[in-house]
Design a protein around this motif. Structure first.
Motif, PDB file in Angstrom:
ATOM      1  N   VAL A 173       0.807  -1.212   0.000  1.00  0.00           N
ATOM      2  CA  VAL A 173       0.000   0.000   0.000  1.00  0.00           C
ATOM      3  C   VAL A 173       0.845   1.269   0.000  1.00  0.00           C
ATOM      4  N   LYS A 174       2.020   1.246   0.604  1.00  0.00           N
ATOM      5  CA  LYS A 174       2.865   2.434   0.617  1.00  0.00           C
ATOM      6  C   LYS A 174       3.419   2.731  -0.776  1.00  0.00           C
ATOM      7  N   ALA A 175       3.688   1.699  -1.548  1.00  0.00           N
ATOM      8  CA  ALA A 175       4.132   1.905  -2.926  1.00  0.00           C
ATOM      9  C   ALA A 175       3.026   2.537  -3.759  1.00  0.00           C
ATOM     10  N   VAL A 176       1.787   2.120  -3.512  1.00  0.00           N
ATOM     11  CA  VAL A 176       0.642   2.720  -4.199  1.00  0.00           C
ATOM     12  C   VAL A 176       0.502   4.182  -3.802  1.00  0.00           C
ATOM     13  N   LEU A 177       0.607   4.460  -2.521  1.00  0.00           N
ATOM     14  CA  LEU A 177       0.482   5.826  -2.029  1.00  0.00           C
ATOM     15  C   LEU A 177       1.555   6.734  -2.623  1.00  0.00           C
ATOM     16  N   THR A 178       2.752   6.194  -2.784  1.00  0.00           N
ATOM     17  CA  THR A 178       3.843   6.985  -3.369  1.00  0.00           C
ATOM     18  C   THR A 178       3.495   7.443  -4.777  1.00  0.00           C
TER      19      THR A 178
END
Length: 255
Positions: A173-178
Motif C-alpha cells: 500500500v505504501k508503494a501505491v500511495l507513493t
C-alpha cells in the motif's frame, strides 16, 4: 486492463500519538535485547511511534522493523526468517503462518482499517468516486491482488459492479500511495490511515462500498521467537490502551 508494473517503494514516516507519557511497565519490563517485528506496510507510521514508546519504557530493548506486504512477510517467516512478532493487515496471511506451525499463540485483532480513494492534492484527475476506476482515461494505481489492500480492493469493486482499469499494481500500500504523492497517477485505493498519514500531499474520497471490505489486523509472537520475552511484552503493548490511542489518532478503527 493496461500493462502493470510493480515498484516496491515504502514510505517511512513517524507520527506523534498525542501523549508524552512513557508506557506503564508490564510483566515484561525487565526484557532486554532486540525485538524484531514484521509488520504490514500500513502500520509503518503507528508502529514506528510505538517502537519509540516501547523503547522508552524498556531501556534495554531495541525494536527493529521489517515493513512490507503481509503476504510477503508471511512467506519470509515460513522460510525461516528470525522474527519475534508478526502483525498482519489481514487474518489470511496470519493464518498461513499459524498453519505452518510458526505461531502457536492465539493471534489477537488489535485494529481494523478500510479503504479510501486517494488523489493528489487538488484532484487534477477530477475523480468523484469508485466508478472512475472503471474508466480508461484516469491513471490508476492499485495494490497487487495477493496482498491485503489488493484483496480488499477486489471485494469493493465487485460490490460496486466496477471493472477496474489500473495502470499499475504495486507490491504494497505504501508503494501505491507513493504513486499518488508523486502525481504519477490520478487516483488509487489505499487505506484511509495512509491518506491521513500523507497529510496535504493527497486528498481522500470516501465511498460506501468500503464497508464491504474492512480489514482486521491480527498480531502474535512467533513460536520460535529469538527474544520471546520481548516479543510477549511488545504484543502486550500493542494491545494496551496507550497504543490504542496512537491507532485511533492515526485513523484506525477499534477492534
Amino acid at each position: 486492463m493496461r500493462a502493470v508494473a510493480a515498484v516496491g517503494a515504502i514510505a517511512l514516516a513517524a507520527v506523534g500519538c498525542g501523549t508524552d507519557e512513557a508506557a506503564e511497565p508490564t510483566a515484561g519490563d525487565q526484557v532486554t535485547g532486540t525485538v524484531t517485528v514484521f509488520a504490514a506496510a500500513s502500520l509503518t507510521e503507528t508502529f514506528t511511534e510505538l517502537g519509540k514508546q516501547f523503547e522508552a519504557a524498556h531501556p534495554g530493548v531495541k525494536v527493529v522493523y521489517n515493513f512490507g506486504a503481509s503476504s510477503a512477510l508471511a512467506e519470509q517467516i515460513k522460510q525461516g526468517a528470525p522474527v519475534d512478532v508478526f502483525a498482519s493487515a489481514a487474518p489470511k496471511n496470519m493464518q498461513q503462518v499459524v498453519d505452518a506451525g510458526e505461531i502457536t499463540a492465539e493471534p489477537v485483532t488489535f485494529v481494523r482499517n478500510r479503504l479510501e480513494i486517494a488523489v493528489p492534492a487538488g484532484n487534477p484527475g477530477r475523480i468523484t468516486g469508485l466508478a472512475d476506476f472503471g474508466k480508461t482515461e484516469p491513471k490508476i494505481a492499485l495494490c497487487a491482488e495477493q496482498v491485503p489492500c489488493g484483496a480488499a480492493a477486489k471485494t469493493v469493486f465487485e460490490a460496486a459492479g466496477v471493472n477496474p482499469q489500473p495502470d499499475t499494481r504495486e507490491s504494497d500500500v505504501k508503494a501505491v500511495l507513493t504513486k499518488v504523492t508523486l502525481g504519477e497517477v490520478d487516483a488509487a485505493l489505499v487505506y484511509r490511515t495512509d491518506v491521513q498519514a500523507a497529510g496535504s500531499k493527497v486528498e481522500g474520497i470516501d465511498f460506501p462500498e468500503s464497508g464491504k471490505a474492512v480489514n482486521d489486523y491480527p498480531v502474535a509472537p512467533l513460536a520460535k521467537a529469538p527474544n520471546s520475552a520481548a516479543a510477549t511484552a511488545f504484543v502486550d503493548f500493542v494491545n494496551s490502551e496507550q497504543a490504542r490511542a496512537v491507532f485511533v489518532e492515526a485513523g484506525f478503527d477499534k477492534p
